[in-house]
Design an enzyme around this catalytic site. Sequence first.
Site, PDB file in Angstrom:
ATOM      1  N   GLU A 152       0.541  -1.407   0.080  1.00  0.00           N
ATOM      2  CA  GLU A 152      -0.151  -0.459   0.164  1.00  0.00           C
ATOM      3  C   GLU A 152       1.116   1.014   0.294  1.00  0.00           C
ATOM      4  OE1 GLU A 152      -2.882  -0.133   2.846  1.00  0.00           O
ATOM      5  OE2 GLU A 152      -3.590  -2.326   2.438  1.00  0.00           O
ATOM      6  N   ASN A 205       5.916 -12.495   3.081  1.00  0.00           N
ATOM      7  CA  ASN A 205       5.232 -11.311   4.704  1.00  0.00           C
ATOM      8  C   ASN A 205       6.280 -11.525   5.640  1.00  0.00           C
ATOM      9  OD1 ASN A 205       4.342  -9.878   2.785  1.00  0.00           O
ATOM     10  ND2 ASN A 205       1.981 -10.358   3.858  1.00  0.00           N
ATOM     11  N   GLY A 254       2.766  -3.155  11.752  1.00  0.00           N
ATOM     12  CA  GLY A 254       1.020  -3.680  11.311  1.00  0.00           C
ATOM     13  C   GLY A 254       0.801  -3.710  10.084  1.00  0.00           C
ATOM     14  N   CYS A 257      -2.066  -6.846   6.710  1.00  0.00           N
ATOM     15  CA  CYS A 257      -1.348  -8.043   5.770  1.00  0.00           C
ATOM     16  C   CYS A 257      -0.904  -8.728   7.259  1.00  0.00           C
ATOM     17  CB  CYS A 257      -1.010  -8.126   4.711  1.00  0.00           C
ATOM     18  SG  CYS A 257      -1.882  -7.727   3.868  1.00  0.00           S
ATOM     19  N   ARG A 325      -6.296   0.104   9.497  1.00  0.00           N
ATOM     20  CA  ARG A 325      -6.473  -1.449  10.014  1.00  0.00           C
ATOM     21  C   ARG A 325      -5.201  -2.280  10.687  1.00  0.00           C
ATOM     22  NH1 ARG A 325      -8.392  -4.707   4.793  1.00  0.00           N
ATOM     23  NH2 ARG A 325      -7.441  -2.873   3.434  1.00  0.00           N
TER      24      ARG A 325
END
Length: 425
Positions: A152, A205, A254, A257, A325
């Site tokens: 993002e 990730n 954070g 994902c 989020r």
Amino acid sequence: MDERIAVIGAGYVGLTTAACLAELGYLVTCADVDAVRVGELRSGRLPIHEDGLGELVQTHLADGRLEFEVGAVHAVVDADVVFICVPTPELPDGSADMSFVHSVATEIGPRLKSGAIVINKSTVPVGSLRQVERSLARSDVAVVSNPEFLREGSAVADFLQPDRIVIGADDPEIAARVAALYRPLAAPILLTDPVSAETIKYAANSFLATKLSFVNALAAVCEAVGADVDEVMLGIGYDSRIGHEFLRPGPGWGGSCFPKDTGALIRIAEAAGYDFSLLRGVVDVNREQFERVVDKITRALGGSLDGARIAALGLAFKAGTDDVRHSPALEVIDRLVARGATVRAYDPVVTVSPSADVVLADDLYAACVDADVVVVLTEWDEFRLVDLDRLAGVVARRAVVDTRNVFDRAALQRLDFTFDGVGRR
Ligand code: NAD
Ligand code: UGA
């Protein structure tokens, strides 16, 4: 460019995928269940903050290569290729919620053209491809795993200039058709089996989260021994096996994902009989980091949060996005409020308060009026340009806790601010 493409889900991944594929020359229909979102998109308005995405959407709405539909079924009837880009949020037990993916598959199964390819871009547990095949219930439709690695804040650039493209398919001919879709992008393409492709996504990730927990833990060591974490990271980053990327300390990691994907990999490993204690440690260190930030703020206030007025600079989980989020900023703020503090916050792009406990201010200085401590939680460039004299004039007490190391410490100290960063001498 003959393939007609449907993208299901118009969020960060779906909307970026749809707009970028239109940019590459494909005819794309992007579908979402959210009729309001689809209405806005049809008028060229973006529901999310993402650099360069608005321009792409407007350009390709105008040239007819991109259109939006409410509901997946309308989008897939003419499609040769369907990308699934719906959420896979965390369930209470840490595993991934596959219900959105299955509901799309069940819905579109009867409507797909014979010979269509369904490509799963949502991040899904290892082995999910087989379940999607079952939900589709179509032996004449192929299912492929094609995990997405965009970030993002730089989603368009990451999609158009990816480090690699991973395609997990059983049938080499189908894999080649999917690879051909990406031919305009000069990126390495890894063709593999579906289970390996699904594992690659979680591994990437989780490895990145491991790097960050290491950096944040090392920042604590630096503080204890009197070293400077930025210098230490620079020093290790010159080793080409380590590299300079993704080594900035912060308030903890954070976003939508990392938390869910680390949790899911721990669960996947557990279900397969392996206790991934390393990754559990990575998650624990991250939780400790939120607590360490709260401790720093408590110290800056002289020992108690009760009744303290706190100015929080930044709410987004990182700069460049409006996504809150699992934002580390909110993790910290929730803990502050639980211990009796009140919080006024400012974020350049978050314009709706994400929590009843947070009052939003119109600008940085308004957030800091009468504050007992100013806390930087997101690394927005705007914060680097702060007028420190003006800041000193509005706060109640001259105290700063900078969890992103963006402020000029020496300049703050000249103005008699107390200062605490992360991993600094
Ligand atoms: P998002 O929440 O931003 O968007 C998902 C969209 O799907 C929403 O607009 C929602 O209304 C829509 N949707 C839900 N059910 C639907 C249905 N049945 N039919 C049509 N639309 C439906 O989610 P996201 O951040 O884009 O993530 C999507 C997936 O991609 C997740 O699995 C995530 O882990 C993965 N991923 C996300 C990122 C990222 O940076 N956000 C990067 C890589 C992978
Ligand atoms: C991450 C991955 O980087 C993408 O490759 C992946 O596709 C995506 O997750 C996903 O699967 O959704 P994203 O969540 O957008 O992307 O954000 P990152 O840039 O990775 O940052 C994650 C968190 O780490 C943020 O809280 C950020 O502030 C923090 N971070 C990042 C640091 O604290 N230091 C750094 O050096 C880098």
